[in-house]
Each structure stands twice: as C-alpha cells, then as structure tokens.
Write a protein that holds these residues in place. Structure first.
Motif, PDB file in Angstrom:
ATOM      1  N   THR A   1     102.181  75.717  45.339  1.00  0.00           N
ATOM      2  CA  THR A   1     102.814  74.890  44.438  1.00  0.00           C
ATOM      3  C   THR A   1     104.353  75.288  44.169  1.00  0.00           C
ATOM      4  OG1 THR A   1     100.633  74.422  43.517  1.00  0.00           O
ATOM      5  CG2 THR A   1     102.539  73.738  42.292  1.00  0.00           C
ATOM      6  N   GLY A   2     104.694  76.284  44.225  1.00  0.00           N
ATOM      7  CA  GLY A   2     105.821  76.875  43.749  1.00  0.00           C
ATOM      8  C   GLY A   2     105.710  78.036  43.036  1.00  0.00           C
TER       9      GLY A   2
ATOM     10  N   VAL B   1     104.487  80.023  40.392  1.00  0.00           N
ATOM     11  CA  VAL B   1     103.051  79.857  39.597  1.00  0.00           C
ATOM     12  C   VAL B   1     102.744  81.289  39.056  1.00  0.00           C
ATOM     13  CG1 VAL B   1     101.945  80.532  41.931  1.00  0.00           C
ATOM     14  CG2 VAL B   1     100.622  79.251  39.674  1.00  0.00           C
TER      15      VAL B   1
ATOM     16  N   GLN C   1     108.029  77.718  35.400  1.00  0.00           N
ATOM     17  CA  GLN C   1     106.859  77.701  36.351  1.00  0.00           C
ATOM     18  C   GLN C   1     106.294  76.356  36.508  1.00  0.00           C
ATOM     19  OE1 GLN C   1     105.583  80.564  37.577  1.00  0.00           O
ATOM     20  NE2 GLN C   1     106.742  81.841  36.236  1.00  0.00           N
ATOM     21  N   ALA C   2     106.022  76.234  38.052  1.00  0.00           N
ATOM     22  CA  ALA C   2     105.344  74.834  38.596  1.00  0.00           C
ATOM     23  C   ALA C   2     104.037  74.650  38.216  1.00  0.00           C
ATOM     24  CB  ALA C   2     105.689  74.809  40.149  1.00  0.00           C
ATOM     25  N   ALA C   3     103.540  75.797  37.958  1.00  0.00           N
ATOM     26  CA  ALA C   3     102.065  75.714  37.786  1.00  0.00           C
ATOM     27  C   ALA C   3     101.518  77.016  37.363  1.00  0.00           C
ATOM     28  CB  ALA C   3     101.219  75.753  39.166  1.00  0.00           C
TER      29      ALA C   3
ATOM     30  N   ARG D   1      96.064  67.900  36.048  1.00  0.00           N
ATOM     31  CA  ARG D   1      97.491  67.344  36.136  1.00  0.00           C
ATOM     32  C   ARG D   1      97.784  66.627  34.644  1.00  0.00           C
ATOM     33  NH1 ARG D   1      98.140  66.951  41.504  1.00  0.00           N
ATOM     34  NH2 ARG D   1      96.327  67.085  42.808  1.00  0.00           N
TER      35      ARG D   1
ATOM     36  N   GLN E   1     101.449  67.439  33.564  1.00  0.00           N
ATOM     37  CA  GLN E   1     102.289  67.157  34.666  1.00  0.00           C
ATOM     38  C   GLN E   1     103.666  66.308  33.833  1.00  0.00           C
ATOM     39  OE1 GLN E   1     101.205  65.911  38.407  1.00  0.00           O
ATOM     40  NE2 GLN E   1     102.556  67.239  39.609  1.00  0.00           N
TER      41      GLN E   1
ATOM     42  N   THR F   1     105.429  68.336  30.938  1.00  0.00           N
ATOM     43  CA  THR F   1     106.049  69.736  31.341  1.00  0.00           C
ATOM     44  C   THR F   1     106.501  69.822  32.953  1.00  0.00           C
ATOM     45  OG1 THR F   1     103.987  70.837  31.995  1.00  0.00           O
ATOM     46  CG2 THR F   1     104.791  70.858  29.575  1.00  0.00           C
ATOM     47  N   GLY F   2     105.981  68.961  33.831  1.00  0.00           N
ATOM     48  CA  GLY F   2     106.232  68.905  35.080  1.00  0.00           C
ATOM     49  C   GLY F   2     105.318  70.323  35.738  1.00  0.00           C
ATOM     50  N   ARG F   3     104.334  70.935  35.090  1.00  0.00           N
ATOM     51  CA  ARG F   3     103.544  71.795  35.405  1.00  0.00           C
ATOM     52  C   ARG F   3     102.165  71.214  35.817  1.00  0.00           C
ATOM     53  NH1 ARG F   3     106.054  74.961  31.674  1.00  0.00           N
ATOM     54  NH2 ARG F   3     104.468  74.196  30.173  1.00  0.00           N
TER      55      ARG F   3
END
Length: 262
Positions: free
Chosen positions: A45-46, A48, A153-155, A176, A179, A182-184
């Motif tokens: 995911t990026g 994390v 953090q992306a996740a 989700r 998301q 926060t975008g996470r």
C-alpha cells in the motif's frame, strides 16, 4: 491465576493459555493463507505500520511480518500505565525486532506534562469516576500518541477480530472507513480468526506472549483498566468492567463516519 490440574500421585501443573485455548478451526490453513495475502497487500500500500498492543493477536501478526520479511514497521503505545508483565514483553519485542530491520519497532509515549497535569487535576483514579474522565485519560495516553504513530502512513495493521465483541462483529479484512477523512486504509488480517486459531498459531510457532494471558486476561490494556475474567464472561469483560458494555472502547478503533466503536 492460571488453571492448576493434578492427577492422584502426580505433581500439579499449571495450564497455560496455549493448553486451554489452542483449538484451530477446520479451515485454519485457508485463514492463514488469507491473512498472509492481506499482509502482502498492506505492505504494497505504501508506508504502513502495525499497531502492536502486545496482546496475543498482535504478537501473531508481528511474527508473520517477520516470517515473511514484510516491510511493515511496528509501533507500541507505552501509556505509562502498563502492567509489569507487558513492559517485560515490550523489552523482549525490542530485542527481537533489532534483528529484523525490515520491520523496525518504534515506541510512542504520551506527552509527560499532559499526564502530570491530568493526574494532578483529576487524581490517579479519575477513570473510575466517569466515562468522560476515562476517555480523557485514554485521549492523553493513547490517542495523542497514536496520532503521532500514524502520521504520514498510508495504512495501518491491527489485530481486530470479529469474535472479540459485538461492536467488532463486522470487522472487514480491509477497512476503508478512514480513507476519506485521513487517506489511510486499515488492515485487519486476523478478522476471521477465532481465539483458538490465535493460540494454535502461538503454540505451533513458539510466539512470545504476555503471561497475563495464562492468568485469564484475554484482552490486556492499562493496569488500572484491566482485570481477569471468569468462566462465561465476555472476551472483553475485563476491560473497563465498571462501564456500560456499549462504551467499552478507548477510541483507537472507532468508525468515525458512523460514530460507533468498532
């Protein structure tokens, strides 16, 4: 205390949480595969990180991250009010992760001045006086450090399971709900696991765990807010036991768009 069993003429032995609970589901291997796939997705995911509360589920996830050499950082919230047994496990985890540079461990603590001011104003036992004060304590000791841990953090990865409580019965493998705000993404790779699955994995793989689990503490938080449970009690009955069941979350896992605990 732990369960003690003895046969006539034999020495008594203390039953561990592994002895008492390690009962894998019939489809455990399929669940384990799904968990690994979910962790692989999380890693892709990026940036994390895994939230490790030092409970049984989170120690399983950390073991899987290490076993598969996944680039997922790990963080622990040291609230300043943890059991001595939990702190001992934290020291063990620090030593363990030093050998796994792909999954560095970071420990976050609350802002000391905020803790000092809260205790001076409200007293050591403030959490017992009202839900508002208990949540204020959680806010200082958990939520503020959590915000720092999740920044950028992306996740994140948690040990939430559907079996843990009614409020968590619908926990998805990939959540989700955060998301938009926060975008996470939140990954819950053990969502479908039973308590028996968790302890089966711990037993088979010799995963380190908190000895309080042997003393009937299935869910372990801060020392003032956690007790052992008795036969027939709900899994999370030992957390904030003086409160109404609907209020039993610290805020770390709240579905913000629904306004309910998860």
């Amino acid at each position: 205390m732990s369960a003690v069993t003895a046969l006539p003429g034999a020495e008594a032995y203390v039953a561990t949480a592994i002895d008492l609970h390690a009962r894998p589901s019939a489809n455990f291997d399929a669940k384990l595969h799904e968990t690994v796939v979910t962790l692989l997705k999380a890693a892709a995911t990026g940036p994390v990180t895994q939230a490790n509360s030092l409970g049984a589920e989170d120690m399983v996830i950390t073991h899987l991250i290490n076993a598969h050499q996944l680039p997922i950082g790990i963080f622990v919230l040291d609230t300043g009010a943890l059991h001595a047994e939990t702190l001992t496990l934290l020291d063990r985890l620090k030593a363990q992760q030093a050998a796994h540079p792909h999954a560095p461990l970071t420990v976050y603590q609350p802002q000391q001045q905020a803790v000092v001011q809260f205790v001076a104003r409200e007293g050591e036992g403030a959490m017992y006086r009202s839900i508002a004060l208990r949540k204020a304590c959680c806010g200082i000791r958990k939520l503020e450090p959590l915000a720092r841990a999740l920044a950028g953090q992306a996740a994140w990865v948690t040990g939430l399971r559907r079996e843990q409580s009614g409020a968590r019965a619908d926990v998805p493998l990939v959540d989700r709900s955060e998301q938009e705000s926060t975008g996470r993404l939140k990954y819950n790779p053990l969502a479908e696991w039973t308590w028996g699955d968790v302890w089966h994995y711990i037993g088979v793989n010799a995963v380190a765990y908190n000895p309080l689990h042997d003393a009937f503490y299935p869910s372990i938080g801060c020392a003032p807010c956690t007790r052992a449970i008795t036969l027939g009690e709900d899994f999370r009955a030992g957390r904030w036991w003086w409160e109404d069941e609907a209020a039993k979350e610290c805020g770390l896992h709240v579905k913000k768009e629904e306004g309910i605990a998860a």
